[in-house]
Design a protein around this motif. Structure first.
Motif, short mmCIF file in Angstrom:
data_model
loop_
_atom_site.label_atom_id
_atom_site.label_comp_id
_atom_site.label_asym_id
_atom_site.label_seq_id
_atom_site.Cartn_x
_atom_site.Cartn_y
_atom_site.Cartn_z
N LYS A 1 0.84 -1.20 0.00
CA LYS A 1 0.00 0.00 0.00
C LYS A 1 0.88 1.25 0.00
O LYS A 1 2.10 1.18 0.10
CB LYS A 1 -0.93 0.00 1.21
N GLY B 1 -6.88 -7.69 9.54
CA GLY B 1 -7.25 -6.75 10.58
C GLY B 1 -7.38 -7.46 11.90
O GLY B 1 -6.94 -8.61 12.07
N GLN C 1 -6.81 1.63 -3.97
CA GLN C 1 -6.64 0.69 -2.88
C GLN C 1 -7.75 0.91 -1.87
O GLN C 1 -7.84 1.97 -1.25
CB GLN C 1 -5.27 0.87 -2.22
N ILE C 2 -8.61 -0.09 -1.74
CA ILE C 2 -9.72 0.00 -0.79
C ILE C 2 -9.29 -0.54 0.56
O ILE C 2 -9.45 0.10 1.59
CB ILE C 2 -10.93 -0.78 -1.34
N SER C 3 -8.74 -1.73 0.56
CA SER C 3 -8.24 -2.36 1.78
C SER C 3 -7.30 -3.48 1.37
O SER C 3 -7.29 -3.90 0.21
CB SER C 3 -9.39 -2.93 2.62
N GLU C 4 -6.51 -3.95 2.33
CA GLU C 4 -5.61 -5.06 2.00
C GLU C 4 -6.40 -6.30 1.61
O GLU C 4 -6.02 -7.03 0.69
CB GLU C 4 -4.68 -5.38 3.17
N SER C 5 -7.50 -6.55 2.30
CA SER C 5 -8.31 -7.72 1.97
C SER C 5 -8.81 -7.67 0.53
O SER C 5 -8.75 -8.67 -0.20
CB SER C 5 -9.49 -7.83 2.94
N ASP C 6 -9.30 -6.50 0.11
CA ASP C 6 -9.77 -6.36 -1.27
C ASP C 6 -8.63 -6.55 -2.27
O ASP C 6 -8.81 -7.21 -3.30
CB ASP C 6 -10.40 -4.98 -1.47
N SER C 7 -7.47 -5.97 -1.95
CA SER C 7 -6.32 -6.10 -2.84
C SER C 7 -5.89 -7.55 -2.99
O SER C 7 -5.65 -8.05 -4.10
CB SER C 7 -5.15 -5.27 -2.31
#
Length: 228
Positions: free
Chosen positions: A9, A154, A77-83
């Protein structure tokens, strides 16, 4: 095919949980140093058939290009999970059978720690998972197949990921790795990191040269003597 996934990120917004003890410039510098240490370890990995980098952060794009790693460029980049989930679907579509995601803030990690996880053999569906130091988070996760279930990075992610694996009937393989578990998210993590041998790491050099290490060690001494 077994592959490694590096979600990177924008480091300018990294480490917000350290805001109480580090300035924005220090948080950025620490994140950069930890990324450099992790990248050094990744360069030595031997068991990954491919290395993917999912990011829209320009310095990370340059790192991937310099090392010949495959770039999965994000629009946002929305969130690490989405990425991770978007990248996992792409990787699976390209023939990847096992995909290992590692964090980028594990300055003690060595190539062998990553290779050990990539070497785990079992029939899919399966999950290989390494917890964070406190046992609550997920510091490394290998899914076979890559899009086996959604990510939940998270707070409390370790239990969520194990629960997802059990829900889809996947075998769950637990692994411990002292170096992989030593990420730095908050002040307590940073204090624990400073108790380790950081010689030869960019993170250790940064902590010394910026005076952050001396500042924290003076707090150690003050606490030990009861001085406030």
């Amino acid at each position: 095919m077994r592959a490694l996934l590096l979600p990177i990120k924008d480091l300018r917004n990294a480490k917000q949980r350290l805001a109480g003890v580090l300035t924005p410039e220090e948080r950025f510098g620490l994140a950069e140093a930890m990324l450099a240490d992790t990248i050094r370890a990744v360069r030595g990995v031997r068991r990954a058939d491919k290395i993917f980098v999912v990011t829209n952060y320009d310095p990370a794009l340059r790192i991937a290009e310099e090392n010949g790693w495959e770039i999965l460029r994000e629009e946002q980049q929305i969130s690490e999970s989405d990425s991770v989930d978007a990248a996992s679907r792409i990787c699976e579509g390209r023939g990847v059978k096992a995909l290992l995601r590692v964090p980028l803030d594990v300055p003690l990690v060595q190539a062998g720690d990553i290779d050990d996880l990539l070497a785990v053999e079992c029939e899919e569906p399966a999950l290989v998972i390494v917890p964070s130091r406190d046992g609550m988070g997920t510091n490394a996760i290998l899914r076979m197949p890559p899009a086996l279930f959604p990510s939940h990075f998270g707070m409390g992610s370790f239990a969520k990921h194990v629960g997802e694996a059990e829900r889809v009937g996947a075998r769950v393989i637990f692994r411990r790795s002292v170096r992989l578990e030593m990420d730095v998210d908050d002040e307590a993590d940073l204090r624990v990191l400073l108790k380790n041998d950081l010689s030869g790491t960019d993170t250790g050099r940064w902590l010394r040269e910026t005076g952050v290490e001396a500042r924290f060690r003076s707090h150690f001494r003050a606490g030990a003597t009861g001085v406030r």
